[in-house]
Design a protein around this motif. Structure first.
Motif, short mmCIF file in Angstrom:
data_model
loop_
_atom_site.label_atom_id
_atom_site.label_comp_id
_atom_site.label_asym_id
_atom_site.label_seq_id
_atom_site.Cartn_x
_atom_site.Cartn_y
_atom_site.Cartn_z
N TYR A 131 10.05 6.44 -1.22
CA TYR A 131 10.09 5.19 -0.48
C TYR A 131 11.26 5.20 0.51
O TYR A 131 12.31 5.78 0.24
CB TYR A 131 10.27 4.01 -1.43
N TYR A 132 11.09 4.51 1.61
CA TYR A 132 12.15 4.44 2.62
C TYR A 132 13.38 3.73 2.07
O TYR A 132 14.50 3.97 2.52
CB TYR A 132 11.65 3.75 3.89
N THR A 133 13.19 2.85 1.08
CA THR A 133 14.33 2.10 0.56
C THR A 133 15.32 3.02 -0.16
O THR A 133 16.52 2.76 -0.12
CB THR A 133 13.88 0.98 -0.37
N ARG A 134 14.84 4.07 -0.79
CA ARG A 134 15.75 5.00 -1.46
C ARG A 134 16.65 5.70 -0.44
O ARG A 134 17.85 5.84 -0.65
CB ARG A 134 14.97 6.05 -2.25
N ARG A 135 16.04 6.14 0.64
CA ARG A 135 16.84 6.81 1.68
C ARG A 135 17.84 5.84 2.30
O ARG A 135 18.97 6.20 2.58
CB ARG A 135 15.92 7.42 2.74
N LEU A 136 17.41 4.61 2.52
CA LEU A 136 18.30 3.61 3.09
C LEU A 136 19.46 3.32 2.14
O LEU A 136 20.62 3.25 2.57
CB LEU A 136 17.54 2.32 3.41
N ALA A 137 19.18 3.19 0.86
CA ALA A 137 20.24 2.93 -0.12
C ALA A 137 21.24 4.08 -0.14
O ALA A 137 22.46 3.85 -0.19
CB ALA A 137 19.63 2.72 -1.50
N ARG A 138 20.76 5.32 -0.08
CA ARG A 138 21.67 6.48 -0.06
C ARG A 138 22.51 6.47 1.21
O ARG A 138 23.69 6.78 1.18
CB ARG A 138 20.87 7.77 -0.15
N PHE A 139 21.88 6.12 2.34
CA PHE A 139 22.59 6.07 3.62
C PHE A 139 23.70 5.02 3.59
O PHE A 139 24.80 5.25 4.09
CB PHE A 139 21.61 5.78 4.75
N LEU A 140 23.42 3.87 2.99
CA LEU A 140 24.42 2.79 2.93
C LEU A 140 25.59 3.13 2.03
O LEU A 140 26.69 2.65 2.23
CB LEU A 140 23.75 1.49 2.46
N GLY A 141 25.34 3.96 1.02
CA GLY A 141 26.41 4.40 0.13
C GLY A 141 26.59 3.48 -1.06
O GLY A 141 26.08 2.37 -1.12
N PRO A 142 27.38 3.96 -2.03
CA PRO A 142 27.55 3.21 -3.28
C PRO A 142 28.38 1.93 -3.13
O PRO A 142 28.30 1.05 -3.98
CB PRO A 142 28.25 4.22 -4.21
N GLU A 143 29.15 1.82 -2.07
CA GLU A 143 29.98 0.62 -1.89
C GLU A 143 29.17 -0.57 -1.39
O GLU A 143 29.63 -1.71 -1.47
CB GLU A 143 31.13 0.89 -0.89
N GLN A 144 28.00 -0.32 -0.83
CA GLN A 144 27.17 -1.40 -0.27
C GLN A 144 26.08 -1.79 -1.26
O GLN A 144 25.19 -1.01 -1.53
CB GLN A 144 26.52 -0.94 1.04
N PRO A 145 26.16 -2.99 -1.81
CA PRO A 145 25.08 -3.43 -2.72
C PRO A 145 23.74 -3.42 -1.99
O PRO A 145 23.65 -3.82 -0.83
CB PRO A 145 25.48 -4.85 -3.11
N PHE A 146 22.72 -2.96 -2.67
CA PHE A 146 21.39 -2.84 -2.06
C PHE A 146 20.36 -3.09 -3.16
O PHE A 146 20.42 -2.47 -4.22
CB PHE A 146 21.22 -1.43 -1.48
N HIS A 147 19.44 -4.00 -2.90
CA HIS A 147 18.40 -4.33 -3.87
C HIS A 147 17.06 -4.30 -3.15
O HIS A 147 16.91 -4.88 -2.08
CB HIS A 147 18.62 -5.72 -4.47
N ALA A 148 16.10 -3.63 -3.75
CA ALA A 148 14.73 -3.60 -3.21
C ALA A 148 13.84 -4.41 -4.14
O ALA A 148 13.87 -4.23 -5.36
CB ALA A 148 14.22 -2.17 -3.11
N LEU A 149 13.07 -5.32 -3.58
CA LEU A 149 12.18 -6.16 -4.37
C LEU A 149 10.77 -5.60 -4.29
O LEU A 149 10.30 -5.26 -3.20
CB LEU A 149 12.22 -7.60 -3.88
N PRO A 150 10.07 -5.52 -5.41
CA PRO A 150 8.73 -4.94 -5.41
C PRO A 150 7.71 -5.90 -4.79
O PRO A 150 7.92 -7.11 -4.75
CB PRO A 150 8.44 -4.73 -6.89
#
Length: 124
Positions: A1-20
């Motif tokens: 999913y594109y959200t996984r790549r986006l979360a990795r790009f943002l890094g661990p310091e940036q909270p990121f939540h994907a809703l199904p």
């Protein structure tokens, strides 16, 4: 999913939540965008109770992010950013056009300045 790549790009310091997406049984109709947003706003508030909220979505998810932002602003919450990636055409979605008008009205009623309204971003 594109959200996984986006979360990795943002890094661990940036909270990121994907809703199904909504789960549907065979033959069930897709809930309205307003209903989907109303079901997801509490999920968002459970993980991040205070704003400003940064929301985004791809395709129909962009419409959902916009509707969630509308509902959050109507509830008196601060939305810092809405990113809409490849949303369906305005002309193809009369509901979306009405939502845009309603959201701009909510911003005006909330007394937000024009500079604040520019923080809502549409990306194509």
């Amino acid at each position: 999913y594109y959200t996984r790549r986006l979360a990795r790009f943002l890094g661990p310091e940036q909270p990121f939540h994907a809703l199904p997406p909504p789960l549907l049984a065979d033959g069930d109709a897709l809930p309205s965008m307003e209903q989907q947003a109303a079901e997801r706003v509490p999920l968002l508030l459970a993980t991040q109770p205070d704003g400003p909220f940064c929301l985004g979505g791809y395709c129909n998810g962009a419409l959902l992010a916009f509707e969630m932002a509308s509902q959050l602003v109507a509830a008196g919450r601060e939305v810092g950013l809405v990113v809409m990636i490849d949303p369906p055409s305005f002309n193809a979605r009369p509901l979306f056009r009405r939502s845009c008008r309603a959201f701009s009205g909510v911003l005006r009623c909330a007394g937000l300045e024009a500079a604040r309204r520019k923080r809502v971003v549409t990306a194509f």
